[in-house]
Enzyme design. Structure first.
Site, PDB file in Angstrom:
ATOM      1  N   CYS A 156      -5.345  -6.325   5.210  1.00  0.00           N
ATOM      2  CA  CYS A 156      -6.371  -6.373   6.251  1.00  0.00           C
ATOM      3  C   CYS A 156      -7.528  -7.299   5.876  1.00  0.00           C
ATOM      4  CB  CYS A 156      -6.920  -4.974   6.519  1.00  0.00           C
ATOM      5  SG  CYS A 156      -5.654  -3.743   6.887  1.00  0.00           S
ATOM      6  N   ALA A 188       0.810  -1.214   0.000  1.00  0.00           N
ATOM      7  CA  ALA A 188       0.000   0.000   0.000  1.00  0.00           C
ATOM      8  C   ALA A 188       0.844   1.266   0.000  1.00  0.00           C
ATOM      9  CB  ALA A 188      -0.934  -0.010   1.209  1.00  0.00           C
TER      10      ALA A 188
END
Length: 465
Positions: free
Chosen positions: A54, A20
């Site tokens: 996540c 990310a």
């Protein structure tokens, strides 16, 4: 793969890590600088870029059907935008003085030096693997990357037995325990702490404990795994603590993560007490003009305690990447810090926290009052109202809000955002009481649970000596 340095006015940005933070930085830099101004090369040792780590527990548990649903942007999409993404390529050394990195192709083993004008370190974090016999045995899995998730699913698909042990009861441990229950496994969680979710105070963690047992999960608290036992085939067969053995066909490590900063340490870059890289507000590595770092490999400023913390969250990583890419691309942006907000769930139990726990406040030298209230997610008479517990910490004398923890059913978790905003603004509990929050019976009691807690905290502060 050898490359020369700067060619004419064109500069080269090298990004280590395709997650990310790294790819957000590369993408933002590309928006601001054309390819004829800035060449961007990104190295990723895994098989994927720009994915949601996540979401892995929800993929393993079947809530997310396909792995690719977790991928925000593929390597091909990045390449189409002028970012040279190189998968299965590991950076093995950073030469700060020479302004170059050594990259090795994991398939062929070939390696060479690649020069940079600007460097972004986004190496992420690695699952904590306890140093004990059997920790690396087949069937023992950390879950940090999509490759990790795929490896775990491959093991689950090939394993006949249905017994799983999760080591650790933090966010990943709790979420993976639920995922394995959904897949039909008998799940035991072995937890070193007195209650699960050490990011909560133990009295709030006890509520999570009850919910986990309600799912059929066996909780073993105050126990530390000392070894992983293997069978004749070398695969895991059980985990052992000082007092017991727990049979296991698969073991998932949910102990937590540490910053992946071995490269940075070897290069002499500054690390904090938690092992993460230290940066300034622009996410530039301290003392190094042309090196930036972001994501799970850095430490960030806690705005409540004033101390550096390591918090591995995708929200922070994406923001870091945006800030880095803006600065690399010639703009200006900063990342001021965090208040430590996080949410999770066990089945339909929502768990949220922000700010300081009691032990955090003590460690920071703060004197505080705590209050705990019971309320409901909606007006009590409205269908679907469910119980909610809110714990609040406030500083003595000043009444400054220090932290909030919430455990409840639907509608509980995201209420923590009210407290996160209040903490960021430095509000007192008296000021929180007067926040003009939205109200209607389907959404809240006339006094929102956060406001009820603030009112009680204000009374406690006024009554404190």
């Amino acid at each position: 793969m050898s490359m020369s340095g700067t060619r004419g006015d064109r500069q080269r940005l090298v990004v280590i890590g395709g997650g990310a933070a790294g790819m957000s930085a590369a993408s933002q830099a590309r928006r601001l600088k054309d390819a004829d101004e800035l060449e961007i090369v990104a190295f990723e040792r895994g098989n994927f870029t720009s994915y949601s780590a996540c979401g892995i527990p929800y993929w393993v548990g079947g809530d997310v059907a396909e792995r690719d649903e977790l991928i925000a942007r593929t390597p091909e999409e990045h390449r189409a935008r002028g970012i040279d993404v190189r998968l299965r390529t590991e950076v093995t050394e950073i030469d700060v003085d020479g302004r170059r990195v050594h990259a090795r192709d994991l398939e062929s083993g070939a390696g060479s030096w690649v020069s940079y004008d600007r460097l972004v370190i986004a190496t992420g974090a690695r699952p904590v693997r306890p140093e004990m016999p059997g920790a690396d045995a087949p069937g023992v899995h950390g879950v940090q990357t999509l490759d990790d998730g795929q490896a775990l699913l491959d093991t689950l698909g090939a394993t006949r037995g249905r017994r799983a042990v999760v080591v650790g009861a933090g966010y990943i441990g709790v979420e993976m325990a639920e995922a394995l229950i959904k897949r039909g496994y008998e799940v035991t969680v072995v937890n070193r702490g007195s209650e699960p979710m050490s990011t909560l105070d133990p009295d709030m963690g006890r509520l999570v404990h009850r919910a986990m047992e309600g799912l059929g999960i066996t909780m073993v608290n105050d126990a530390e795994v000392t070894k992983v036992l293997t069978g004749d085939d070398g695969r895991v067969r059980a985990v052992a603590t000082q007092n017991a053995e727990y049979p296991a066909d698969v073991v998932v490590l949910g102990i937590g993560v540490r910053p992946e900063t071995g490269l940075a340490r070897a290069a002499g870059l500054p690390l904090g007490d938690h092992g993460g890289l230290l940066t300034d507000l622009s996410m530039r590595v301290r003392g190094h003009e042309d090196i930036w770092a972001g994501g799970d490999c850095v430490e960030v400023l806690d705005l409540v305690s004033g101390r550096e913390r390591h918090i591995a969250l995708g929200t922070h990583a994406n923001k870091h990447g945006q800030v880095i890419g803006t600065n690399v691309g010639g703009g200006y942006a900063t990342f001021p810090g965090v208040v430590g907000t996080a949410v999770s769930k066990v089945c339909d139990l929502e768990i949220a926290r922000t700010g300081l726990r009691e032990k955090d406040a003590r460690r920071a030298g703060l004197r505080y009052e705590t209050v705990t209230i019971e309320s409901t997610s909606r007006a009590g008479y409205y269908p679907g109202a469910s119980p909610m517990t809110v714990k609040m910490l406030a500083e003595r004398r000043t009444g400054r809000l220090l932290g909030v923890q919430i455990v409840g059913r639907e509608g509980a978790g995201k209420r923590v955002d009210i407290a996160a905003v209040a903490l960021t603004a430095g509000l007192t509990v008296d000021q929180v009481i007067h926040l003009d929050l939205g109200y209607a019976p389907p959404f809240s009691p006339v006094w929102d649970p956060v406001l009820v807690a603030a009112r009680k905290a204000a009374q406690a502060v006024r009554g404190a000596p």
